[in-house]
Design a protein around this motif. Structure first.
Motif, PDB file in Angstrom:
ATOM      1  N   ILE A  48       0.866  -1.185   0.000  1.00 22.00           N
ATOM      2  CA  ILE A  48       0.000   0.000   0.000  1.00 22.00           C
ATOM      3  C   ILE A  48       0.900   1.231   0.000  1.00 22.00           C
ATOM      4  CG2 ILE A  48      -1.736   1.296   1.307  1.00 22.00           C
ATOM      5  CD1 ILE A  48      -2.683  -1.381   2.461  1.00 22.00           C
ATOM      6  N   ARG A  49       0.905   1.952  -1.108  1.00 17.72           N
ATOM      7  CA  ARG A  49       1.863   3.041  -1.279  1.00 17.72           C
ATOM      8  C   ARG A  49       1.235   4.400  -1.553  1.00 17.72           C
ATOM      9  NH1 ARG A  49       6.815   1.088  -1.193  1.00 17.72           N
ATOM     10  NH2 ARG A  49       7.154  -1.130  -1.628  1.00 17.72           N
ATOM     11  N   ASP A  50      -0.068   4.466  -1.730  1.00 21.73           N
ATOM     12  CA  ASP A  50      -0.697   5.760  -1.992  1.00 21.73           C
ATOM     13  C   ASP A  50      -2.070   5.812  -1.332  1.00 21.73           C
ATOM     14  OD1 ASP A  50      -2.885   5.053  -4.045  1.00 21.73           O
ATOM     15  OD2 ASP A  50      -1.107   4.182  -4.975  1.00 21.73           O
ATOM     16  N   ILE A  51      -2.601   7.013  -1.281  1.00 19.69           N
ATOM     17  CA  ILE A  51      -3.833   7.253  -0.529  1.00 19.69           C
ATOM     18  C   ILE A  51      -5.033   6.527  -1.133  1.00 19.69           C
ATOM     19  CG2 ILE A  51      -4.350   9.398  -1.777  1.00 19.69           C
ATOM     20  CD1 ILE A  51      -4.992   8.765   1.959  1.00 19.69           C
ATOM     21  N   ASN A  52      -5.082   6.426  -2.457  1.00 15.17           N
ATOM     22  CA  ASN A  52      -6.243   5.773  -3.067  1.00 15.17           C
ATOM     23  C   ASN A  52      -6.234   4.263  -2.865  1.00 15.17           C
ATOM     24  OD1 ASN A  52      -8.134   7.671  -4.526  1.00 15.17           O
ATOM     25  ND2 ASN A  52      -6.156   8.444  -5.220  1.00 15.17           N
ATOM     26  N   THR A  53      -5.062   3.656  -2.931  1.00 18.70           N
ATOM     27  CA  THR A  53      -4.967   2.232  -2.617  1.00 18.70           C
ATOM     28  C   THR A  53      -5.355   1.990  -1.162  1.00 18.70           C
ATOM     29  OG1 THR A  53      -3.165   1.983  -4.210  1.00 18.70           O
ATOM     30  CG2 THR A  53      -3.440   0.220  -2.601  1.00 18.70           C
ATOM     31  N   ALA A  54      -4.899   2.879  -0.300  1.00 21.58           N
ATOM     32  CA  ALA A  54      -5.227   2.762   1.120  1.00 21.58           C
ATOM     33  C   ALA A  54      -6.725   2.890   1.348  1.00 21.58           C
ATOM     34  CB  ALA A  54      -4.479   3.835   1.910  1.00 21.58           C
ATOM     35  N   MET A  55      -7.349   3.891   0.736  1.00 18.71           N
ATOM     36  CA  MET A  55      -8.783   4.092   0.935  1.00 18.71           C
ATOM     37  C   MET A  55      -9.606   2.957   0.345  1.00 18.71           C
ATOM     38  SD  MET A  55      -9.837   6.421   2.881  1.00 18.71           S
ATOM     39  CE  MET A  55     -11.562   6.204   2.415  1.00 18.71           C
ATOM     40  N   ALA A  56      -9.158   2.389  -0.763  1.00 19.04           N
ATOM     41  CA  ALA A  56      -9.886   1.255  -1.345  1.00 19.04           C
ATOM     42  C   ALA A  56      -9.913   0.085  -0.372  1.00 19.04           C
ATOM     43  CB  ALA A  56      -9.238   0.843  -2.668  1.00 19.04           C
ATOM     44  N   ARG A  57      -8.776  -0.166   0.309  1.00 14.07           N
ATOM     45  CA  ARG A  57      -8.714  -1.243   1.298  1.00 14.07           C
ATOM     46  C   ARG A  57      -9.593  -0.921   2.502  1.00 14.07           C
ATOM     47  NH1 ARG A  57      -4.323  -4.786   1.175  1.00 14.07           N
ATOM     48  NH2 ARG A  57      -5.315  -5.751   2.998  1.00 14.07           N
ATOM     49  N   ILE A  58      -9.555   0.327   2.935  1.00 19.18           N
ATOM     50  CA  ILE A  58     -10.349   0.736   4.095  1.00 19.18           C
ATOM     51  C   ILE A  58     -11.839   0.606   3.807  1.00 19.18           C
ATOM     52  CG2 ILE A  58     -11.007   2.748   5.490  1.00 19.18           C
ATOM     53  CD1 ILE A  58      -8.042   3.638   5.298  1.00 19.18           C
ATOM     54  N   VAL A  59     -12.271   1.106   2.657  1.00 16.56           N
ATOM     55  CA  VAL A  59     -13.693   1.055   2.304  1.00 16.56           C
ATOM     56  C   VAL A  59     -14.159  -0.385   2.148  1.00 16.56           C
ATOM     57  CG1 VAL A  59     -15.395   1.648   0.534  1.00 16.56           C
ATOM     58  CG2 VAL A  59     -13.719   3.358   1.290  1.00 16.56           C
ATOM     59  N   ALA A  60     -13.330  -1.225   1.517  1.00 16.66           N
ATOM     60  CA  ALA A  60     -13.695  -2.632   1.340  1.00 16.66           C
ATOM     61  C   ALA A  60     -13.876  -3.319   2.689  1.00 16.66           C
ATOM     62  CB  ALA A  60     -12.632  -3.348   0.513  1.00 16.66           C
ATOM     63  N   GLU A  61     -13.020  -2.985   3.642  1.00 17.66           N
ATOM     64  CA  GLU A  61     -13.122  -3.575   4.978  1.00 17.66           C
ATOM     65  C   GLU A  61     -14.381  -3.083   5.689  1.00 17.66           C
ATOM     66  OE1 GLU A  61     -11.717  -6.240   7.840  1.00 17.66           O
ATOM     67  OE2 GLU A  61     -11.000  -5.864   5.786  1.00 17.66           O
ATOM     68  N   MET A  62     -14.694  -1.821   5.502  1.00 18.89           N
ATOM     69  CA  MET A  62     -15.917  -1.281   6.106  1.00 18.89           C
ATOM     70  C   MET A  62     -17.159  -1.951   5.526  1.00 18.89           C
ATOM     71  SD  MET A  62     -15.050   2.802   6.298  1.00 18.89           S
ATOM     72  CE  MET A  62     -13.953   3.478   7.544  1.00 18.89           C
ATOM     73  N   GLN A  63     -17.136  -2.183   4.224  1.00 21.55           N
ATOM     74  CA  GLN A  63     -18.297  -2.782   3.571  1.00 21.55           C
ATOM     75  C   GLN A  63     -18.640  -4.169   4.116  1.00 21.55           C
ATOM     76  OE1 GLN A  63     -16.965  -1.721  -0.696  1.00 21.55           O
ATOM     77  NE2 GLN A  63     -19.202  -1.783  -0.843  1.00 21.55           N
ATOM     78  N   LYS A  64     -17.643  -4.840   4.644  1.00 16.93           N
ATOM     79  CA  LYS A  64     -17.890  -6.156   5.225  1.00 16.93           C
ATOM     80  C   LYS A  64     -18.847  -6.056   6.415  1.00 16.93           C
ATOM     81  CE  LYS A  64     -13.317  -8.011   3.970  1.00 16.93           C
ATOM     82  NZ  LYS A  64     -12.025  -8.537   4.506  1.00 16.93           N
ATOM     83  N   ASN A  65     -18.885  -4.871   7.028  1.00 16.28           N
ATOM     84  CA  ASN A  65     -19.736  -4.683   8.208  1.00 16.28           C
ATOM     85  C   ASN A  65     -21.001  -3.881   7.904  1.00 16.28           C
ATOM     86  OD1 ASN A  65     -18.012  -6.060  10.064  1.00 16.28           O
ATOM     87  ND2 ASN A  65     -16.649  -4.287  10.047  1.00 16.28           N
ATOM     88  N   PHE A  66     -21.289  -3.690   6.613  1.00 12.93           N
ATOM     89  CA  PHE A  66     -22.517  -2.990   6.238  1.00 12.93           C
ATOM     90  C   PHE A  66     -23.741  -3.837   6.587  1.00 12.93           C
ATOM     91  CE2 PHE A  66     -21.453   0.254   2.640  1.00 12.93           C
ATOM     92  CZ  PHE A  66     -20.522   0.855   3.458  1.00 12.93           C
ATOM     93  N   ASN A  67     -24.698  -3.233   7.226  1.00 14.85           N
ATOM     94  CA  ASN A  67     -26.011  -3.838   7.380  1.00 14.85           C
ATOM     95  C   ASN A  67     -26.847  -3.376   6.189  1.00 14.85           C
ATOM     96  OD1 ASN A  67     -28.713  -4.418   7.979  1.00 14.85           O
ATOM     97  ND2 ASN A  67     -28.440  -4.094  10.177  1.00 14.85           N
TER      98      ASN A  67
END
Length: 371
Positions: free
Chosen positions: A143-162
């Protein structure tokens, strides 16, 4: 679900040496009144609660009192994150027991993946972060840039979406397509890229952003900056400040303006003109002054402050300019009066008048007689 979106309070900030705590308290009371009038279900503060990582005791006392008022007196849930101006560690002290009173404060990346549920909405509280924190969190050095980082963060959050809930992201960063406009905004540059692509944020029904002080820095129906609640620099003088009132079902975002306790004005004119017009201007407001006079005025700032006490910046239309050295034969052949006239024109931006030329010639004649 209805919530108030605000950010960038910067409690404890001063404006070129002028203390703003009283003005910030005035604006807070307006925000509190709006929250009550609009009957919101929660207040969202998207980072930079303080102006400094080590705030003054007065700033700490004031913010504590404001949060106490909203949360324990007005009984409003508060959702807040740390911004780049905050010290995450200091701000986060006590966060574990704050939540028992419906004050949800996230200051670490690891906390961001579990949502806070209020009514029909799940809030994901993402504080300001660095790229290394994301690498450590996911154990991935690629993970070397902000967009790659945010894509990982958002994907992880989506796992907990109701799927039966609406989803709101709170964050503090620079979003693609937005414009930095304020001197008081600290640029965030991480991983070689500074902007988070708004397409990465598409899974959320609304993204409540902090960091940029102008709500018009980004034009996106579902991704919005609230901007700062008051003007913190001359570059913000023409901005309207306020808060967003957001409804999740049906979706609606309403802008509610805030009135400055003391506004910032830009004035331009000669010294005499500014003095003559001073009685027409609010004495307690802040001023950026541009002087149009060509001549030097001794102690001009203090003289102007007798009429405009809160001058935060003073500059001139006609600044003295650096003169390039010209060793050409033409320059060497010029007479002393011609050289003086040329120097005056380059320095002041205008030609010497007849009276000034006569004074110069008389002075040169007197010098020559002495020699």
């Amino acid at each position: 679900m209805r919530f108030l979106h605000t950010a960038d309070w910067h409690v404890g900030k001063n404006l070129n040496g002028f203390d703003l705590l009283a003005d910030q308290q005035n604006v807070f009371k307006q925000i509190e009144g709006i929250a009550q009038d609009k009957k919101v279900d929660a207040v969202v503060i998207a980072g930079d609660l303080y102006d400094r990582s080590i705030p003054s005791e007065a700033a700490v006392h004031q913010l504590n009192q404001e949060l106490y008022q909203l949360n324990l007196v007005d009984h409003l849930p508060i959702l807040a994150i740390s911004g780049n101006h905050d010290s995450a560690t200091r701000l986060g002290t006590g966060a574990d027991w704050f939540a028992r009173e419906f004050f949800y404060l996230n200051t670490t990346l690891e906390e961001a993946f579990q949502p806070v549920t209020i009514g029909d909405t799940e809030f994901f509280l993402l504080p300001y972060f660095g790229i290394q924190a994301v690498r450590n969190c996911f154990g991935d050095d690629k993970i070397r840039d902000i967009n790659t980082a945010m894509a990982r963060i958002v994907a992880e959050m989506q796992k907990n979406f109701n799927p039966d809930k609406h989803h709101v992201l709170m964050a503090h960063f620079f979003a693609a397509g937005s414009e930095r406009t304020a001197d008081s905004e600290t640029t965030i540059e991480v991983g070689g890229l500074s902007a988070v692509a708004t397409t990465t944020l598409a899974p959320f029904d609304y993204v409540a952003l902090g960091h940029l002080h102008n709500r018009n820095a980004l034009h996106d129906e579902r991704v919005r900056y609230s901007g700062s609640p008051m003007k913190f620099s001359v570059s913000e003088a023409d901005q309207e400040k306020g808060v967003w009132i957001v409804d999740t079902a049906p979706f609606k975002a309403e802008w509610v303006p805030l009135k400055p306790a003391h506004d910032i004005h830009k004035l331009k004119g000669s010294f005499e003109q500014l003095i003559a017009e001073s009685s027409q201007q609010p004495q307690d407001d802040f001023y950026d002054v541009e002087l149009t006079d060509h001549e030097r005025i001794p102690d001009v700032l203090n003289k102007l402050r007798e009429h405009y006490p809160k001058i935060i910046s003073l500059h001139r239309t006609h600044e003295a300019r650096q003169i390039a050295v010209d060793h050409s034969q033409t320059r060497r052949k010029q007479s002393p009066t011609e050289l003086l006239a040329d120097f005056y024109q380059q320095t002041m931006g205008i030609d010497m008048n007849a009276q000034q030329a006569k004074w110069a010639a008389d002075a040169l004649t007197a010098i020559n007689k002495e020699d």
